[in-house]
Structure formats: C-alpha cells, structure tokens
Design a protein around this motif. Structure first.
Motif, PDB file in Angstrom:
ATOM      1  N   PHE A 251       7.472  -6.020 -11.789  1.00  9.03           N
ATOM      2  CA  PHE A 251       6.898  -7.182 -11.096  1.00  9.03           C
ATOM      3  C   PHE A 251       6.567  -8.336 -12.050  1.00  9.03           C
ATOM      4  CE2 PHE A 251       5.083  -5.319  -6.871  1.00  9.03           C
ATOM      5  CZ  PHE A 251       6.227  -4.559  -6.702  1.00  9.03           C
ATOM      6  N   THR A 252       6.241  -7.995 -13.310  1.00  2.62           N
ATOM      7  CA  THR A 252       5.882  -9.061 -14.256  1.00  2.62           C
ATOM      8  C   THR A 252       7.091  -9.883 -14.695  1.00  2.62           C
ATOM      9  OG1 THR A 252       6.126  -7.480 -16.095  1.00  2.62           O
ATOM     10  CG2 THR A 252       3.907  -7.823 -15.224  1.00  2.62           C
ATOM     11  N   THR A 253       8.280  -9.332 -14.465  1.00  2.00           N
ATOM     12  CA  THR A 253       9.460 -10.075 -14.941  1.00  2.00           C
ATOM     13  C   THR A 253      10.454 -10.439 -13.843  1.00  2.00           C
ATOM     14  OG1 THR A 253      10.463  -7.961 -15.651  1.00  2.00           O
ATOM     15  CG2 THR A 253       9.341  -9.228 -17.326  1.00  2.00           C
TER      16      THR A 253
ATOM     17  N   TYR B 194       0.823  -1.220   0.000  1.00  2.71           N
ATOM     18  CA  TYR B 194       0.000   0.000   0.000  1.00  2.71           C
ATOM     19  C   TYR B 194       0.857   1.271   0.000  1.00  2.71           C
ATOM     20  CZ  TYR B 194      -4.500  -2.331   0.964  1.00  2.71           C
ATOM     21  OH  TYR B 194      -5.645  -3.078   0.887  1.00  2.71           O
ATOM     22  N   GLY B 195       2.095   1.121   0.459  1.00  3.57           N
ATOM     23  CA  GLY B 195       2.952   2.305   0.592  1.00  3.57           C
ATOM     24  C   GLY B 195       4.041   2.336  -0.475  1.00  3.57           C
TER      25      GLY B 195
ATOM     26  N   GLY C  41       1.492 -19.265 -10.755  1.00  6.17           N
ATOM     27  CA  GLY C  41       0.379 -18.804 -11.590  1.00  6.17           C
ATOM     28  C   GLY C  41      -0.258 -17.543 -11.046  1.00  6.17           C
ATOM     29  N   LEU C  42      -0.441 -17.495  -9.739  1.00  3.41           N
ATOM     30  CA  LEU C  42      -1.062 -16.301  -9.158  1.00  3.41           C
ATOM     31  C   LEU C  42      -0.122 -15.100  -9.213  1.00  3.41           C
ATOM     32  CD1 LEU C  42      -3.197 -17.466  -6.147  1.00  3.41           C
ATOM     33  CD2 LEU C  42      -3.932 -16.138  -8.134  1.00  3.41           C
ATOM     34  N   LYS C  43       1.168 -15.353  -9.082  1.00  2.00           N
ATOM     35  CA  LYS C  43       2.127 -14.248  -9.237  1.00  2.00           C
ATOM     36  C   LYS C  43       1.983 -13.662 -10.641  1.00  2.00           C
ATOM     37  CE  LYS C  43       6.310 -12.404 -10.403  1.00  2.00           C
ATOM     38  NZ  LYS C  43       6.771 -12.128 -11.778  1.00  2.00           N
ATOM     39  N   ALA C  44       1.894 -14.517 -11.645  1.00  2.00           N
ATOM     40  CA  ALA C  44       1.781 -14.027 -13.027  1.00  2.00           C
ATOM     41  C   ALA C  44       0.480 -13.237 -13.211  1.00  2.00           C
ATOM     42  CB  ALA C  44       1.847 -15.202 -14.005  1.00  2.00           C
ATOM     43  N   LEU C  45      -0.623 -13.812 -12.784  1.00  2.00           N
ATOM     44  CA  LEU C  45      -1.895 -13.113 -13.027  1.00  2.00           C
ATOM     45  C   LEU C  45      -2.001 -11.820 -12.217  1.00  2.00           C
ATOM     46  CD1 LEU C  45      -2.612 -15.604 -14.645  1.00  2.00           C
ATOM     47  CD2 LEU C  45      -4.945 -15.405 -13.779  1.00  2.00           C
ATOM     48  N   ASN C  46      -1.558 -11.889 -10.980  1.00  2.00           N
ATOM     49  CA  ASN C  46      -1.597 -10.696 -10.124  1.00  2.00           C
ATOM     50  C   ASN C  46      -0.765  -9.553 -10.699  1.00  2.00           C
ATOM     51  OD1 ASN C  46      -2.997 -10.203  -7.630  1.00  2.00           O
ATOM     52  ND2 ASN C  46      -2.039 -12.052  -6.795  1.00  2.00           N
ATOM     53  N   THR C  47       0.427  -9.876 -11.185  1.00  2.00           N
ATOM     54  CA  THR C  47       1.318  -8.796 -11.622  1.00  2.00           C
ATOM     55  C   THR C  47       0.915  -8.265 -12.994  1.00  2.00           C
ATOM     56  OG1 THR C  47       2.935 -10.416 -12.444  1.00  2.00           O
ATOM     57  CG2 THR C  47       3.264  -9.586 -10.214  1.00  2.00           C
ATOM     58  N   TRP C  48       0.442  -9.126 -13.896  1.00  2.00           N
ATOM     59  CA  TRP C  48      -0.063  -8.621 -15.173  1.00  2.00           C
ATOM     60  C   TRP C  48      -1.307  -7.758 -14.940  1.00  2.00           C
ATOM     61  CZ3 TRP C  48       1.110 -13.792 -18.049  1.00  2.00           C
ATOM     62  CH2 TRP C  48       2.246 -13.632 -18.856  1.00  2.00           C
ATOM     63  N   HIS C  49      -2.126  -8.214 -14.008  1.00  2.00           N
ATOM     64  CA  HIS C  49      -3.318  -7.418 -13.679  1.00  2.00           C
ATOM     65  C   HIS C  49      -2.910  -6.054 -13.118  1.00  2.00           C
ATOM     66  CE1 HIS C  49      -7.347  -6.439 -12.430  1.00  2.00           C
ATOM     67  NE2 HIS C  49      -7.009  -6.409 -11.160  1.00  2.00           N
ATOM     68  N   ALA C  50      -1.874  -6.030 -12.302  1.00  5.03           N
ATOM     69  CA  ALA C  50      -1.398  -4.756 -11.753  1.00  5.03           C
ATOM     70  C   ALA C  50      -0.934  -3.834 -12.884  1.00  5.03           C
ATOM     71  CB  ALA C  50      -0.255  -4.996 -10.756  1.00  5.03           C
ATOM     72  N   THR C  51      -0.136  -4.353 -13.790  1.00  7.28           N
ATOM     73  CA  THR C  51       0.373  -3.542 -14.901  1.00  7.28           C
ATOM     74  C   THR C  51      -0.780  -2.955 -15.710  1.00  7.28           C
ATOM     75  OG1 THR C  51       2.447  -4.755 -15.048  1.00  7.28           O
ATOM     76  CG2 THR C  51       1.728  -3.642 -17.036  1.00  7.28           C
ATOM     77  N   ALA C  52      -1.730  -3.784 -16.065  1.00  8.80           N
ATOM     78  CA  ALA C  52      -2.845  -3.318 -16.899  1.00  8.80           C
ATOM     79  C   ALA C  52      -3.744  -2.343 -16.140  1.00  8.80           C
ATOM     80  CB  ALA C  52      -3.662  -4.520 -17.384  1.00  8.80           C
ATOM     81  N   THR C  53      -4.007  -2.636 -14.879  1.00  9.76           N
ATOM     82  CA  THR C  53      -4.965  -1.830 -14.125  1.00  9.76           C
ATOM     83  C   THR C  53      -4.375  -0.477 -13.735  1.00  9.76           C
ATOM     84  OG1 THR C  53      -5.950  -3.855 -13.292  1.00  9.76           O
ATOM     85  CG2 THR C  53      -6.478  -1.824 -12.101  1.00  9.76           C
TER      86      THR C  53
ATOM     87  N   VAL D 157       5.387 -11.077  -3.807  1.00  7.88           N
ATOM     88  CA  VAL D 157       5.322 -10.163  -4.953  1.00  7.88           C
ATOM     89  C   VAL D 157       3.905 -10.121  -5.509  1.00  7.88           C
ATOM     90  CG1 VAL D 157       6.037  -9.848  -7.352  1.00  7.88           C
ATOM     91  CG2 VAL D 157       7.744 -10.280  -5.612  1.00  7.88           C
ATOM     92  N   GLY D 158       3.285 -11.288  -5.650  1.00  9.13           N
ATOM     93  CA  GLY D 158       1.899 -11.317  -6.125  1.00  9.13           C
ATOM     94  C   GLY D 158       0.986 -10.526  -5.206  1.00  9.13           C
ATOM     95  N   GLY D 159       1.165 -10.733  -3.909  1.00  9.61           N
ATOM     96  CA  GLY D 159       0.312 -10.048  -2.938  1.00  9.61           C
ATOM     97  C   GLY D 159       0.498  -8.543  -2.970  1.00  9.61           C
ATOM     98  N   SER D 160       1.744  -8.105  -3.031  1.00 10.82           N
ATOM     99  CA  SER D 160       1.939  -6.654  -2.995  1.00 10.82           C
ATOM    100  C   SER D 160       1.556  -6.014  -4.326  1.00 10.82           C
ATOM    101  CB  SER D 160       3.372  -6.306  -2.589  1.00 10.82           C
ATOM    102  OG  SER D 160       4.277  -6.932  -3.444  1.00 10.82           O
ATOM    103  N   ALA D 161       1.644  -6.760  -5.425  1.00  7.81           N
ATOM    104  CA  ALA D 161       1.103  -6.247  -6.693  1.00  7.81           C
ATOM    105  C   ALA D 161      -0.397  -5.989  -6.517  1.00  7.81           C
ATOM    106  CB  ALA D 161       1.340  -7.249  -7.824  1.00  7.81           C
ATOM    107  N   GLY D 162      -1.051  -6.903  -5.805  1.00  5.63           N
ATOM    108  CA  GLY D 162      -2.476  -6.712  -5.521  1.00  5.63           C
ATOM    109  C   GLY D 162      -2.718  -5.448  -4.714  1.00  5.63           C
ATOM    110  N   SER D 163      -1.872  -5.187  -3.720  1.00 11.22           N
ATOM    111  CA  SER D 163      -2.047  -3.983  -2.898  1.00 11.22           C
ATOM    112  C   SER D 163      -1.875  -2.723  -3.734  1.00 11.22           C
ATOM    113  CB  SER D 163      -1.038  -3.970  -1.749  1.00 11.22           C
ATOM    114  OG  SER D 163      -1.261  -5.070  -0.896  1.00 11.22           O
TER     115      SER D 163
END
Lengths: 629, 629
Positions: free
Chosen positions: A417-419, A93-94, A376-388, A289-295
């Motif tokens: 994060f995606t790489t 978040y920070g 898998g979740l790291k990949a989806l989470n971080t691609w989602h972060a980039t796009a969003t 990394v997946g989790g913080s991409a989500g944050s």
C-alpha cells in the motif's frame, strides 16, 4: 493538573457513531454483509483457490447495490461517490484481496470508463461493469514507468479510422495489472496517442484482452506476475500489445478526441495539464487505499489489544502474573498508534466528505487542494498501517507469527500500500509542491523589483513569524508545563507554526533552483518531504478536533479529548528534535512531553478495549485462536 | 572541512577481508557450498515440498564437517565454537528456513545435549546428532510461558526409578517447537523436576517423541503449528505429554541430578541461579540469530542497492532519466542502514570472538557480561533487520512486492527474529539490569549511613559528569561544527556520556522500588529500555572503530572511516532530541548533524555498490529478475 478526568466507562457504540460519521448507515450495511460466512479470510489456500474465492466474493458484492454507488444514476448507479469510497474502506476489515479486486473493477476500471469516457462508453459498459458481466483492468503502470506515468511508452496510433496499440519493448509492458492474469476481458490501456505523426500525450483506450473463452485476443500477450508477498487473491499480470487494432470509439474521449479524418481536439490545450486533469479524476482509488489501510490497521490493533488483555507474563511480587497491556512498554507500542488511528479516521472521513461534495465546476485550486489532501493522507495512512501492523505482530510474539492469528496476512497484504496507487515519497512531494504554489509566482517573476519585494516579504514574514506567531504560542504557555500540553489551542498553534516554518524554509532553499534545478531540489529533498508530512499532520489534528465537535455523548466526548491529546503529544514527541532545535520547546518542557505521553497511556489503558470495540469490526475477522486459548 | 577524501575506487575484496575477520577461511568454505544449486531458495513451493527441500539441504550440510564445529572433539566434533556460530550466520544469506532448521538441530537441540548433559549423553547421542541420524527438538517454550520460561509448567516427576513427564493443561503445551511437526524423533524437554514431592526447578530431559516409523510415541501428542508468516520450511509443532515415562538417565544432569533413591543434588544451590546458569550455556542460539539477521539484512541491501543503480525514474531537465540512487531521499532510505549494517557486522564479529575465547572457568561477571552483550546485539541486529528489509522492499516499489524478487521472503522469514530466542524488549531489559548491577549493592544496603554515602556519590557523580565529562566533550568541540563531527574521539565520548547519563537516571528512578517494585519499575520502563539500547550502541561504535584498526588496505580503510562516520552521525541524528534536550548539542550543531549525514550519503553513494559487493553473497541468492529487466 487541570485536566478533566476520563469517565470510568464509555459506551463503544457512542464512539462508533462519531467514527462512522456521515455514511454510518451504509457502514452498517457493509458490516452486516461482511459478517456472512462467505466473506471469510483465505485460510491456507493456494493461489488459484484464493483467486477463485475472491471472485466468488466479488460476485456476492455485485448482488448488492453498493458497487453501483459511484456510478451515474442514469445507468443504474447510485450517484453517491462518498458512499462508494466508504464501502471500499470497510472492505479493508476483511480479506484485502477482495478490497483490491473490487477496487480494480469498480474503482479504477469502472471509474476510468465513467470519468474519462463519454456517453457512448457509459451506455455500452457501465451496467455490465457494475454487474460483473465485464471484468476489466486498469492498465497504466509500465515496467519502466511507475511513478512517472506521464512518460509511459505504449503507443496508440491512429491509422485508417482506428487505433493500433503497440508495446515498443519490454520496458513498456503493462506491469502489476490487477484482473489481468485470470479474469479480465477488457482493459483501459493508457498510451501515447499519435495521430498524423503528432504525439498528443497519454490517453486511455478500451482494449479487449480476452475473448469469450478466456483466451488472449490476437496480438495480446498476458503473463502472470506470479506469487506476491500478499494479495494473492488478486490476479496481477503483465500485458503487451503487438499491433492490436481497436476502433476509433475505443478512445475514452472526454478530455481529447480524434475525428474520423485524424484531427485531434481537446478542451485542454496543454498535453501535460490534460494528463494531470485526467489523473485528477481518478483520485478515488487513492482515497480508497488510504481508507482501507486504516481499516486493516484497526483490525490489527483490535487483535493486538485483545491479546494484550488476555496474555499474562512474569510474576508481580504479589504472585499474580502481569497482564501484558499493564506494562508501560507495551502500552507505548500500541496506544499512541491507536490514537493516531483515531486521528486518521477523522481526517479520512473529512476527505471523503470533501470528495463527495466537490462540484465538477469547482475552481481548479479547490480540485488541486483535494488531490493534495488525498495524496498526503494516502501516504500517512499507509505508512501508519505498515508500522502499526508490524508493531501489533511483535506485540503478539510467536502467536502473532502464526497465519491462523491473522496478523501475518494483514502485514503481507498491506505492505504494498505504501508504494502502489502512488509511491508515498512521490506523493509527499506532490503535497509539498502544492504548498509552494503561492511562492511559485514569486519565483516566476524574478525581475529586480519583484525580487526585492520577495526578499522584503520573506524578511517581514520571518519577523512576523518570530513575533506574532511565537508570541501567540507563548501567550498560551502560562501555567505549568503539563497544563499547556492539554490545551488544544496550544497544540494546534504548535502544528501550524511548525508547518509555516518548514514550508518557508523549503521555499528559501528552492529559490536557487533556476541555476541547477535537479541539484537544488535534490539537496532539499528531505526538507521537501518534511514539509509535506507536517502539513498533513496539521490537517489530521484539525480533523480530529472537528470530529470531537460532532460527538454528542459527553462521556465519549471526554474520552476522545484524551485520545486527541495522546495523538497530538505523541506526534510532538516523535518530532521532538525539531521542536527543541527550533526553540519551540525548552529542554524541560520536552521532557515533560514524554511524561505526559506516559501518563496518557496509563489513563487510556482501561479504555483500550472500548476504543477498539468502537471500530465495530465483524467478529469473524477477529476470530484468532490466540485470543481464546 | 578537514576531512580526508574517500578514494575514488576501493577493492571490495579488501573490505570483505576486514568484514570476514577471524573466521574468513571458514566463511569462504560456507559460501562455496551455498553457491551449489541444491541451496536454492524455495520458489513457489507448498509447505510440504518446502519442508522436504530444507531437510534435503540439511543432509547436504551434514555431509561437511561444519555441523560438528561446535561439538566436543572427543566425539568427532571440531571444538570451534566461533566457527560454528559463524557458519550459522552465513546460512542467513540463503533460505532462512535452512538456517533455523540447522540451528534447531545442531545449535539448540545438540547444544543442550552437549552443554546440559554429561558423558553418558555425549557418548550416546553426539555423533548421531551431528550426522542427522537423530533429529531433535528443543522443547522449552510453552503456550503460557514464552519470555518467562522459569515458570513453565510441564512436570517431570521422579517415580520408581524414572521420570514421568506430564503436560498439566493446554497452557503448558510446548509451543512453536522446531522439528516437532514432521522430522523430530527426540526432544530436549524442559520441565519442573519433582522428586520426593519437592520441586527443584526447571531441568532438561531427553524424551523420545516419535518411533522409528515416525509415529508419535505413546502419551505424546503432536500438533502442527500450520502455516506461518514465513520460515515455512521449518516444521514447527506443539507437544503435549500424558504420563510419558523416561529412564532416570534421561535427565541432562550436568547442573543437577537425581540419585536412584530419589535424592536430588546440584553443584548450584539456588534453583533460580541454577536455571539461569543453564540458560546461559545456551547463549549460542541467540548469537546465531543476531548474526543471521545481519546476513539477511545484507542480502536485502545488496538487492535494493543494485536495483537503485539500475532503475531510473523521472526526467532531469537535460532529458536524462534519474538513476534512483541519485535521489537524496533514496540514499537516506538505504545508506545509513548500510552503515549500521557494517557497524553491527563488526560488533557481531567481536561478540563471536569473545564467545569463542571465554573459558568455562571465567569469573561469573565475565559470563554475565557476555550474555548481556549477546542479548543486546540480538535485539539491535534483529530490529535493524526488520526495519531495513522493510525499507529495502519499499525502495524497490512494486518489483519488491513480487516473490520472485526475494524481498517478500526475506521480510516474512526474518519477521519473527525480533521475538524468538528472547523477545527483544525483554532482552534489552536484561541488558539494563546488567548495567545496574554496580548500583544494586547500594540498593541492598540502605542503612542510613549507606544511604547518605549513596546520595553523596550520586551528587559527586553528577557533578563529575557535569564537569569532567562534559568538559572533555567541550574540549573536543573546537573548530567548526562539521569538523568536530568527524572526530572519532568526539563521537565515542558522546555515546559514552549519553550512556552514563541514562544509566544513572534509571538507577535514580529505581531507587524507590522497595515501596512498590512493579509500579516503580513500570513507570521507568521506557528509561530502562533506553539504557539497554544506548549501551549497546556504544559497544557497536567501539567495535566498528576496532574493526577499522584491523584494516590494512589504506583505501578500504579510508572508506570504512566514512562509513563509520555515517553510522555514528545517523545514530546521533536518530536520537537528536535526547542530545538537544540534555544540552549535549546546541540547536545549530544539531542542524549541522543532519547536513553532515546528507553530505556523507552523497559521498558514499558512488561506493554503495562496492560496499554491498563486499558482503560476498553468493550470486544465486541475488538472482532477482528485477535486476536484469
């Protein structure tokens, strides 16, 4: 249409309770600390000032007991793996530089000492690592080998009772190493172990890189990676070793050891299996990394949705200016992304729980399944972060381009994060590989009889798929188009059916791999990646459904049901060509999917603010001037 | 499959000649100048040093005759609009801050003086603007009105023989104004003209904002916008006016004037039409942004493709490490984007030619068509830049995240292109509106008879569409699936047919708009945006085809034919759900589209380097350390 209405007002705290899940209390603690002024974002800081600020913030974190959560209680740790990973997630978040710096110190470096080392290393280092008396690096990636770390080329040769660490050439320099350019004193260095002129594969060694004055140790060269797109509060550097001698005990020897006489021993025979077992223990970094991409995604959405409720543009015929979140086009940019963020939140929470609960003695299959899920979740989470985050920036127009409005920093920081911690493309391949394991036995035993049986099974499976599964789908499709879309069972079966079909298709394609392994694999690579993705999407939908089950507040629950519909239907819409092309949806039903997504956007629009408020992001991280002027 | 083979080796210069088109000689001149050391990228510069470097580079540009190209020869200009826009486009190969700064000075500010002003302004300012004796701003956007500039709220009140410029409140501050924070002396300020207590709509005024010492003029407040995601060599600022008095002659009076006695006169009656005519003359800025987004995209692709031919990762069974561009997944990331970059290059060239050739006395319809094309291509070019530069960054992994490897700067600098000089979403709506003009007459005259005729026409059109057009498509579909894909006529008809269908669908939806204009428009917004997009995609494909016609080298031509196939087929693949859902492609043909894209990727892979070399980017802008280590 037979769909329950969303209540007009939902309490965000009720949503927060469900989102926060098992480590809710810990999350409250982290949020409270992050609300302190010290944890402010870097504003217009140069690189060196930013690095200093992050180190200062890191010391403030070290004063709590959270950095110790992931460590062994015998050395003052908390023995709470899930809590440890969760607290990294919330740091997202920070300032993400702090998250990464903390992750390097306590997750990667500390984690390697704990999980690859033995008592002698724990005894000597764990407390110092938790307390920041020793700052350290995780020196795995080399200039020439990032994804393919098994072939890294730094050597550790056992000579005269100790190891000599060498960087044979520039391609073998350790690259992008966090904590290396400025603060690190000790590094976990991954190198090919050689003893008695035999190569034993990659092992990890504790190598001092700086002396007490901060000067590089003899034989160690340190370079600064210089400015990066973002994360400039982290001091990434390059390390090279020229005949650097460390004692025999520097080997982190849980999975392989060298006796004084140079004899090598390991509980795991195969070099390759041993290496992947070692890597497997380091799964926490990937989960974090997946989790913080989500944050970071949540923060971007909170900013963009607040702005979209504040900003008006263009007159309506009645003379009022339209609040931009009232435009369907704007809802389309933000609300499906918000729904997916909820979905990934639940999937991440489930992953953290599984990571926390798994027993070190769990069967290997269970370990692999967990690693695959994390990848898998790291990949989806971080691609989602980039796009969003990109969409959020665009949704705020020129304001979103000013550094003061936070989004530029979020975009720049999360972009890597995606790489890093595994390139997403490679990770999805890993997921697909896991899915094919059950087929693999068939590949290995290709005697005529087995082959025949294999083909028969294939045909039977195909028939089954064509009859039972699709029948099951059809039995769910009574009633009007739009009714069926809101049946959870139909959504779940559709995701499941897609996964089965795609995985089977990949298996068929790869069957020919014996003749030309690279060619056959490569020709099927797009299918392989799709298999990984649709598998994870199925897990994510299931996790969302399970999350809703845990929600006790009826209003929050019924809102979550609609958010879940939006996730499922917009995921179906994204992959509409597949569902149409494979006869899973008729043309008229496909059009109705788009209408249903539009309808859900307009139903959820009044709840958009509630849905982002439920993330409970400390207000200081949302203090963008664009929201108040 | 009956498709001509691509020759094994193609001369990049032959491709450059076709890509460069009508202003080839000018392009060579700009490239030669940009190759000078002075035009280096900003490396690790603070904001102030970067601004100084850009101003210095701007002065070097001013020493050539290119800044004058767009101006009237009577005042020393070149009278070459196309050349002017082309030279802005090429600046996109270098530091984009310089491109934007040049665009603000000579395109927006200078362009407004030339095109909205009259002889008295030209006489006094044009030479000084070309020579940089006067640096200026284009002060249109306000804090509260960006897309909807017609409703901006700065006022210019005619009192006692002059105008008084006022910023009524903080929402009316001029926002994100280039050249304002540091260098600008004079601003073209857009304000609501009030004379004799009557509002006459938005007009442009020349307002001095700084004195000779660089201090703000009395009544003018200037704020720095501070750090941005990118483009930090441009000094964007905020301007506010407190009773700032300018003479009557400060009004740029080509489209509206105030006599000494305060009488207002204009050759254009309607305030709204006048304003849009004024905006229309400013089209060059939008064309330049689209073009330079294309240049930045080319640079990113050149970097990523060179890296992908240099970098190896993972062993093949024979022990060699795979060059990463040999992976299908990697080709998929870069090659369809490269094909689209070629397509957009040809479309941009055609647009610039049309802009150059259009007569000021051309019929209004032709003007509007040109504006629509400029808007649509700006949107597609800049979204393509955002997506492609992102993909290029990811394709270079950790190396792509280091500032020294250029991609982070490209990403950060171009990010705002999608929302400045017209937000892309708003621009696509403008395109769609243009497409509906022919329907609009039907909307306006909705007497029973006209209504009946309208419906009949609709039905007839629909029938025609279902019979003749689709028959035409079917007549093209003989032979195997893959054969037809490579027939240009089939591709063109498919794009055309899609556009007709989508536009007709939007027209039908909007017919009900009389009852609830906002509601009906909003419910159809996703269709409206799609109509704009598919229209532009059709223009782009046609421009590619026309571009190939101009290619005289047979080898280059046959390579371009395959690149055009990849553009067309990957665009079809991206919108596969539409083609399937509307019965334009069968399921089996849809799958074959994906196979054809894969096949084209592998055919074009050996030519990837040639295709990016043909962009003829000065080597100093490709000097990324990742390419040589």
């Amino acid at each position: 249409m037979d769909v329950p209405e969303v209540p007009s007002k939902v309490d965000p705290d009720a949503l927060t309770a469900v989102l926060d899940g098992r480590w809710a209390e810990l999350r409250r603690g982290v949020r409270a600390q992050m609300a302190e002024a010290k944890f402010r974002d870097p504003v217009d800081l140069g690189i060196e000032a930013h690095r200093a600020q992050v180190l200062d913030q890191l010391r403030a974190l070290a004063a709590t007991d959270r950095p110790g959560l992931g460590f062994d209680p015998a050395y003052g740790g908390g023995g709470d793996v899930g809590g440890s990973v969760t607290s990294f997630e919330l740091l997202g978040y920070g300032d993400l530089s702090l998250m990464v710096k903390a992750g390097v110190q306590w997750g990667l470096f500390g984690g390697a000492v704990q999980l690859l080392g033995t008592e002698r290393h724990h005894e000597r280092y764990l407390r110092a690592i938790m307390d920041l008396d020793v700052l350290g690096c995780f020196a795995m990636t080399e200039h020439g080998h990032g994804s393919d770390v098994q072939h890294l080329r730094t050597t550790a040769t056992y000579v005269d009772g100790g190891f000599v660490i060498n960087t044979p050439d520039a391609m073998a320099r350790k690259e992008y190493i966090g904590n290396a350019a400025r603060d690190g004193r000790l590094a976990v260095v991954f190198a090919q172990l050689i003893t008695g002129s035999e190569e034993r594969g990659v092992h990890a060694f504790l190598v001092p890189i700086r002396d007490d004055d901060g000067k590089p140790m003899p034989g160690v060269s340190i370079e600064d990676c210089g400015p990066k797109a973002g994360l400039n509060g982290v001091d990434n550097g390059r390390l090279a070793f020229d005949n650097v001698r460390v004692p025999r005990e520097a080997l982190l020897n849980r999975f392989g050891d060298v006796a004084e006489d140079g004899t090598y021993s390991s509980p795991i025979e195969s070099d390759s299996r041993r290496f992947f077992t070692m890597l497997g223990t380091l799964i926490r970094g990937r989960v974090s990394v997946g989790g913080s991409a989500g944050s970071a995604t949540k923060r971007a959405l909170a900013l963009a949705i607040r702005y979209a409720e504040h900003r008006r543009q263009f007159m309506k015929p009645d003379g009022d200016e339209v609040v931009i979140l009232d435009y369907l086009g704007h809802q389309r940019k933000l609300l499906p992304a918000l729904a997916k963020t909820y979905a990934l939140n639940f999937a991440q929470e489930e992953l953290v729980s599984k990571l926390h609960d798994i027993d070190t003695s769990a069967p290997e299959e269970e370990q692999r399944e967990l690693e695959s899920r994390a990848a898998g979740l790291k990949a989806l989470n971080t691609w989602h972060a980039t796009a969003t985050i990109q969409a959020a920036r665009e949704a705020c127009g020129g304001a979103g381009y000013l550094a003061e409005n936070i989004l530029p920093g979020l975009k720049a920081d999360t972009d890597v994060f995606t790489t890093f911690e595994g390139d997403n493309t490679v990770l999805l391949q890993l997921v697909a590989k896991g899915l094919l394991t059950s087929y693999k036995q068939d590949f290995e035993d290709l005697s005529p009889l087995a082959t025949a049986r294999f083909f028969t099974d294939q045909v039977v499976n195909t028939l089954l798929e064509r009859t039972s599964v699709r029948k099951a789908l059809e039995s769910l499709t009574e009633g009007s188009d739009s009714d069926v879309f809101f049946r959870r069972e139909w959504q779940l079966r559709l995701f499941e059916d897609r996964e089965e079909h795609v995985v089977e298709g990949v298996a068929k394609r790869l069957r020919k791999a014996a003749s030309d392994p690279f060619g056959v694999f490569n020709a099927a690579q797009d299918h392989v990646l799709r298999a990984g993705r649709v598998h994870v999407e199925r897990l994510v939908l299931e996790a969302f459904v399970a999350g809703i089950e845990r929600c006790e507040d009826p209003d929050a629950r019924s809102l979550l049901e609609r958010v879940c519909d939006l996730y499922a239907l917009s995921a179906i819409e994204e992959d509409l060509a597949w569902f149409l092309g494979h006869g899973r949806l008729t043309a008229s039903r496909a059009k109705a999917v788009t209408s249903a997504v539009n309808r859900l956007c307009s139903e959820l629009r009044p709840h958009a603010r509630t849905l982002v408020d439920a993330f409970a992001i400390p207000e200081q991280f949302l203090a963008a001037p664009m929201l108040t002027s």
